[in-house]
Design a protein around this motif. Structure first.
Motif, PDB file in Angstrom:
ATOM      1  N   HIS A 150       0.738  -1.308  -0.199  1.00 51.27           N
ATOM      2  CA  HIS A 150       0.103   0.045  -0.020  1.00 51.27           C
ATOM      3  C   HIS A 150       0.697   1.305   0.012  1.00 51.27           C
ATOM      4  O   HIS A 150       0.683   2.044  -0.770  1.00 51.27           O
ATOM      5  N   LYS A 151       1.893   1.197   0.790  1.00 50.43           N
ATOM      6  CA  LYS A 151       2.836   2.262   0.761  1.00 50.43           C
ATOM      7  C   LYS A 151       3.511   2.639  -0.592  1.00 50.43           C
ATOM      8  O   LYS A 151       3.634   3.757  -0.856  1.00 50.43           O
ATOM      9  N   GLU A 152       3.909   1.658  -1.212  1.00 45.27           N
ATOM     10  CA  GLU A 152       4.718   1.590  -2.341  1.00 45.27           C
ATOM     11  C   GLU A 152       3.620   2.093  -3.488  1.00 45.27           C
ATOM     12  O   GLU A 152       4.124   2.764  -4.324  1.00 45.27           O
ATOM     13  N   SER A 153       2.469   1.782  -3.356  1.00 43.01           N
ATOM     14  CA  SER A 153       1.496   2.118  -4.361  1.00 43.01           C
ATOM     15  C   SER A 153       1.001   3.564  -4.287  1.00 43.01           C
ATOM     16  O   SER A 153       0.942   4.277  -5.220  1.00 43.01           O
ATOM     17  N   ARG A 190       3.183   5.706  -3.274  1.00 43.80           N
ATOM     18  CA  ARG A 190       4.290   6.318  -3.799  1.00 43.80           C
ATOM     19  C   ARG A 190       4.177   6.290  -5.141  1.00 43.80           C
ATOM     20  O   ARG A 190       4.744   7.418  -5.823  1.00 43.80           O
ATOM     21  N   LEU A 191       3.787   5.240  -5.804  1.00 44.27           N
ATOM     22  CA  LEU A 191       3.791   5.200  -7.229  1.00 44.27           C
ATOM     23  C   LEU A 191       2.718   6.326  -7.937  1.00 44.27           C
ATOM     24  O   LEU A 191       2.940   6.762  -8.651  1.00 44.27           O
ATOM     25  N   GLN A 192       1.707   6.253  -7.135  1.00 42.91           N
ATOM     26  CA  GLN A 192       0.584   7.203  -7.355  1.00 42.91           C
ATOM     27  C   GLN A 192       1.096   8.702  -7.284  1.00 42.91           C
ATOM     28  O   GLN A 192       0.762   9.530  -8.182  1.00 42.91           O
ATOM     29  N   MET A 193       1.794   8.802  -6.323  1.00 40.87           N
ATOM     30  CA  MET A 193       2.271  10.425  -6.095  1.00 40.87           C
ATOM     31  C   MET A 193       3.317  10.783  -7.303  1.00 40.87           C
ATOM     32  O   MET A 193       3.229  11.688  -7.432  1.00 40.87           O
ATOM     33  N   LEU A 194       4.036   9.760  -7.547  1.00 39.47           N
ATOM     34  CA  LEU A 194       5.100   9.986  -8.681  1.00 39.47           C
ATOM     35  C   LEU A 194       4.440  10.196  -9.976  1.00 39.47           C
ATOM     36  O   LEU A 194       4.568  11.274 -10.609  1.00 39.47           O
ATOM     37  N   ILE A 195       3.383   9.348 -10.113  1.00 40.11           N
ATOM     38  CA  ILE A 195       2.540   9.610 -11.441  1.00 40.11           C
ATOM     39  C   ILE A 195       1.963  10.836 -11.644  1.00 40.11           C
ATOM     40  O   ILE A 195       1.896  11.696 -12.245  1.00 40.11           O
ATOM     41  N   ASN A 196       1.269  11.343 -10.272  1.00 36.59           N
ATOM     42  CA  ASN A 196       0.310  12.521 -10.235  1.00 36.59           C
ATOM     43  C   ASN A 196       1.485  13.756 -10.463  1.00 36.59           C
ATOM     44  O   ASN A 196       1.009  14.658 -11.014  1.00 36.59           O
ATOM     45  N   ASP A 197       2.512  13.590  -9.795  1.00 40.03           N
ATOM     46  CA  ASP A 197       3.657  14.771 -10.125  1.00 40.03           C
ATOM     47  C   ASP A 197       4.046  14.726 -11.459  1.00 40.03           C
ATOM     48  O   ASP A 197       4.303  16.036 -11.951  1.00 40.03           O
ATOM     49  N   LEU A 198       4.203  13.708 -12.088  1.00 45.15           N
ATOM     50  CA  LEU A 198       4.789  13.572 -13.468  1.00 45.15           C
ATOM     51  C   LEU A 198       3.635  14.384 -14.314  1.00 45.15           C
ATOM     52  O   LEU A 198       3.641  15.015 -15.199  1.00 45.15           O
ATOM     53  N   LEU A 199       2.168  13.915 -14.117  1.00 40.93           N
ATOM     54  CA  LEU A 199       1.310  14.457 -14.543  1.00 40.93           C
ATOM     55  C   LEU A 199       1.359  15.987 -14.465  1.00 40.93           C
ATOM     56  O   LEU A 199       0.905  16.748 -15.439  1.00 40.93           O
ATOM     57  N   ASP A 200       1.420  16.533 -13.329  1.00 40.68           N
ATOM     58  CA  ASP A 200       1.295  17.923 -13.136  1.00 40.68           C
ATOM     59  C   ASP A 200       2.585  18.490 -13.950  1.00 40.68           C
ATOM     60  O   ASP A 200       2.286  19.764 -14.361  1.00 40.68           O
ATOM     61  N   LEU A 201       3.532  18.051 -13.562  1.00 41.30           N
ATOM     62  CA  LEU A 201       4.887  18.580 -14.397  1.00 41.30           C
ATOM     63  C   LEU A 201       4.639  18.538 -15.774  1.00 41.30           C
ATOM     64  O   LEU A 201       4.881  19.865 -16.523  1.00 41.30           O
ATOM     65  N   SER A 202       4.248  17.693 -16.512  1.00 40.98           N
ATOM     66  CA  SER A 202       3.786  17.548 -17.904  1.00 40.98           C
ATOM     67  C   SER A 202       3.057  18.754 -18.136  1.00 40.98           C
ATOM     68  O   SER A 202       2.934  19.536 -19.138  1.00 40.98           O
ATOM     69  N   LYS A 203       1.891  19.057 -17.381  1.00 44.36           N
ATOM     70  CA  LYS A 203       0.820  20.091 -17.454  1.00 44.36           C
ATOM     71  C   LYS A 203       1.341  21.270 -17.512  1.00 44.36           C
ATOM     72  O   LYS A 203       0.865  22.233 -18.363  1.00 44.36           O
ATOM     73  N   VAL A 204       2.090  21.442 -16.420  1.00 41.77           N
ATOM     74  CA  VAL A 204       2.452  22.906 -16.363  1.00 41.77           C
ATOM     75  C   VAL A 204       3.886  23.436 -17.333  1.00 41.77           C
ATOM     76  O   VAL A 204       3.990  24.486 -17.558  1.00 41.77           O
ATOM     77  N   GLU A 205       4.487  22.433 -17.918  1.00 44.92           N
ATOM     78  CA  GLU A 205       5.434  22.679 -18.696  1.00 44.92           C
ATOM     79  C   GLU A 205       5.070  22.785 -20.058  1.00 44.92           C
ATOM     80  O   GLU A 205       5.583  23.171 -21.228  1.00 44.92           O
ATOM     81  N   GLN A 206       3.777  22.623 -20.678  1.00 45.60           N
ATOM     82  CA  GLN A 206       2.963  22.758 -21.809  1.00 45.60           C
ATOM     83  C   GLN A 206       2.975  24.232 -22.241  1.00 45.60           C
ATOM     84  O   GLN A 206       3.166  25.137 -21.424  1.00 45.60           O
ATOM     85  N   VAL A 207       3.442  24.567 -23.462  1.00 48.94           N
ATOM     86  CA  VAL A 207       3.257  25.746 -23.935  1.00 48.94           C
ATOM     87  C   VAL A 207       2.113  26.420 -24.137  1.00 48.94           C
ATOM     88  O   VAL A 207       0.746  25.813 -24.452  1.00 48.94           O
ATOM     89  N   GLY A 265       9.674   9.864   1.243  1.00 50.39           N
ATOM     90  CA  GLY A 265       8.605   9.790   0.225  1.00 50.39           C
ATOM     91  C   GLY A 265       8.547  10.957  -0.867  1.00 50.39           C
ATOM     92  O   GLY A 265       7.588  10.798  -1.816  1.00 50.39           O
ATOM     93  N   GLY A 266       9.673  11.687  -1.106  1.00 42.95           N
ATOM     94  CA  GLY A 266       9.681  12.770  -2.099  1.00 42.95           C
ATOM     95  C   GLY A 266       9.867  11.920  -3.497  1.00 42.95           C
ATOM     96  O   GLY A 266      10.510  10.898  -3.743  1.00 42.95           O
ATOM     97  N   THR A 267       9.577  12.751  -4.418  1.00 42.35           N
ATOM     98  CA  THR A 267       9.548  12.172  -5.920  1.00 42.35           C
ATOM     99  C   THR A 267      10.746  12.972  -6.595  1.00 42.35           C
ATOM    100  O   THR A 267      11.001  12.513  -7.728  1.00 42.35           O
ATOM    101  N   GLY A 268      11.203  14.184  -5.939  1.00 40.27           N
ATOM    102  CA  GLY A 268      12.190  14.717  -6.803  1.00 40.27           C
ATOM    103  C   GLY A 268      11.612  15.805  -7.695  1.00 40.27           C
ATOM    104  O   GLY A 268      12.543  16.308  -8.658  1.00 40.27           O
ATOM    105  N   LEU A 269      10.424  15.813  -7.757  1.00 38.47           N
ATOM    106  CA  LEU A 269       9.638  16.773  -8.745  1.00 38.47           C
ATOM    107  C   LEU A 269       9.144  17.928  -8.240  1.00 38.47           C
ATOM    108  O   LEU A 269       8.570  18.979  -9.053  1.00 38.47           O
ATOM    109  N   GLY A 270       8.903  18.001  -6.975  1.00 37.60           N
ATOM    110  CA  GLY A 270       8.198  19.356  -6.281  1.00 37.60           C
ATOM    111  C   GLY A 270       8.674  20.673  -6.650  1.00 37.60           C
ATOM    112  O   GLY A 270       8.226  21.444  -7.044  1.00 37.60           O
ATOM    113  N   LEU A 271      10.025  20.718  -6.682  1.00 37.78           N
ATOM    114  CA  LEU A 271      10.691  21.932  -6.824  1.00 37.78           C
ATOM    115  C   LEU A 271      10.658  22.553  -8.350  1.00 37.78           C
ATOM    116  O   LEU A 271      10.443  23.616  -8.634  1.00 37.78           O
ATOM    117  N   ALA A 272      10.804  21.454  -9.237  1.00 38.49           N
ATOM    118  CA  ALA A 272      10.506  21.708 -10.681  1.00 38.49           C
ATOM    119  C   ALA A 272       9.200  22.160 -11.009  1.00 38.49           C
ATOM    120  O   ALA A 272       8.746  23.166 -11.786  1.00 38.49           O
TER     121      ALA A 272
END
Length: 511
Positions: free
Chosen positions: A331-334, A336-353, A470-477
């Protein structure tokens, strides 16, 4: 420089002088004979009259003969001398007068016909010097009107051509100087003939030390000299990627060189155009690192979930204690996986032109309250003290949810990298342009060499600590892109072992 008029007048005067002098000499030889013959003829008639007169007198014959001889000898000599002297004077002044008259008439004629030639000659010489604004005087009376008109037409055409050439030259110069790519042109002798500002700036050279100099003497990087040598040897087009070391940084150039061919296939030299692809290389490296990091970050929770689930399937589920422990880990790893995916989606969204946020009037103190509420459990776990200094009248133009995301990420980051029993200071204030919130921790700090990299995706100052938290390394980006979407600024001050200060500035609401 003597004019055509003066030269021809001088030649004319010498020619007339020679002719009149020769004529004078000839006349000077003929006149004495003619004068003597005429005087003798006249004197003979006079003597005959005197002899006839003496014969009527009673003088003896001998006395008559003596008188005749004395009169004839004396009168003839005096008369001949006097007449010859007068003739010589008359001849001299006549020649002088004829010479002066000929010069006067010649000067008038030559001024009328030779002066236009001088003017046309001077006009042609000015055209040869490049003065295309000069014009010839068109005089119908001199007979040079057609030539003058032709020269004027030529001058106008040359003037138009020069204007067109200057215009094209300025256009070419403007194009070369303002093109983003570096350009250098080298003639067949290896002398630099054209170089633009981009080339000088990228290689940190001055125009005085480059223009007109041998390319080997201007301090080009070794690999660039080798590239130019290859172009001279092969006399064909070539493309090569060059790396240039400057100020402890490496810059990458995509260099394209080609020979310059003139008329009739004459080889004039080479031209080299270089495009700075340093950013492209960095982006490509970032892309590779991103793929590698994503793969690594996804691999860890997926491996854990797969491993523990397989263990359960192979019989570990029968032990209730083991089952619950493994399910908790899964459950903990899932999560973490969900958090990583959500951060990737957020990052992809905010980086769009063209990404935009919904801007409204937002009170920064409310954003801080929400951020503190969402990080309370983290603060309590590490017994961290929160000290706040808040200006309640700071209203900014922003997206409330995104500002909460910024605040929460920065607070969580400060808590993660702060030891237990330390203090985090949060200040909210405003200046003329921005509403500012400042978050200062007493954590591990960041090296100066790493400050410029902390906004990179998956970059961590302390990898072990951030991953364990539990950080994903995408927060500051994500924070960086959200701040830029608000047209704001984010600044960092840090010292290793003493802590870090994040300062975020968001434009205030204009009343």
């Amino acid at each position: 420089m003597k004019t055509y008029k003066s030269r021809i007048l001088r030649t004319y005067s010498i020619l007339i002088g020679v002719i009149l002098a020769g004529l004078g000499i000839v006349l000077g030889q003929l006149f004495p004979i003619f004068v003597e013959h005429s005087i003798n003829k006249i004197m003979s008639a006079k003597f005959e009259k005197v002899s006839n007169y003496l014969s009527t007198t009673n003088l003896p014959k001998e006395e008559q003969n003596d008188i005749n001889y004395m009169i004839s000898s004396t009168l003839q000599n005096d008369t001949i001398f006097s007449v010859q002297h007068s003739v010589w004077l008359l001849l001299f002044f006549s020649v002088i007068a004829a010479y002066l008259l000929a010069l006067f008439l010649g000067a008038r004629i030559f001024r009328k016909y030779a002066q236009p030639i001088d003017h046309l000659t001077e006009t042609a010489m000015e055209l040869a010097r490049g003065n295309y604004r000069i014009r010839a005087f068109e005089d119908d009376f001199s007979g040079m009107s057609k030539l003058s008109n032709s020269i004027n037409i030529l001058a106008r055409n040359l003037h138009d051509i020069s204007i067109m050439r200057e215009t094209e030259k300025e256009r070419l110069k403007t194009l070369i100087e303002n093109m983003g790519s570096a350009l250098i042109m080298i003639d067949g002798n290896g002398i630099v003939t054209i170089v633009n500002r981009s080339f000088l700036d990228q290689l940190q050279l001055s125009l005085e030390n480059v223009d007109g100099k041998l390319f080997r003497k201007i301090g080009l990087p070794h690999n660039m000299e080798s590239f130019i040598d290859k172009l001279f040897l092969t006399e064909s087009s070539n493309r090569e990627r060059l790396h240039i070391q400057r100020n402890l940084h490496t810059y990458y150039m995509d260099a394209y060189g080609a020979p310059v061919i003139g008329e009739h296939g004459r080889w004039l030299g080479i031209v080299v155009v270089m495009h700075d692809i340093t950013e492209l290389i960095k982006l490509e490296q970032i892309r590779k690192d991103f793929v590698a990091n994503v793969s690594h970050e996804l691999k860890t929770p997926v491996t854990s979930i797969k491993g523990f689930s397989e263990t359960l399937l192979f019989g570990a589920y029968k032990n209730e204690e083991t089952l619950l422990s493994f399910l908790e880990i899964i459950h903990k790893e899932s999560n973490r996986l969900q958090m990583l995916i959500n951060d990737l989606l957020d990052l992809s969204k905010v980086e769009q032109v063209g990404y935009k946020v919904n801007l409204n009037k937002v009170k920064l103190s409310e954003i801080l309250i929400r951020g503190l509420e969402m990080t309370t459990h983290l603060v309590e776990e590490k017994n961290i003290k929160m000290e706040t200094s808040v200006d309640e009248n700071v209203h900014v133009l922003g997206d409330k949810n995104r500002l909460i995301q910024i605040m929460m990420n920065l607070l969580a980051n400060a808590i993660t990298y702060s030891p237990e029993n330390t203090t985090i200071h949060v200040n909210i204030y405003k200046n003329k342009t921005f509403g500012v919130f400042l978050i200062q921790d007493e954590g591990i700090g960041i090296k100066k060499s790493e400050i410029n990299r902390i906004f990179e995706r998956f970059y961590r100052v302390d990898r072990a600590r951030s991953r364990n938290s539990g950080g994903t390394g995408l927060g500051l980006a994500i924070v960086k892109h959200l701040v830029e979407a608000h047209h704001g600024l984010i600044e960092i001050e840090s010292e290793v072992g003493k802590g870090t200060i994040f300062t975020v500035s968001i434009p205030i609401v204009k009343s």
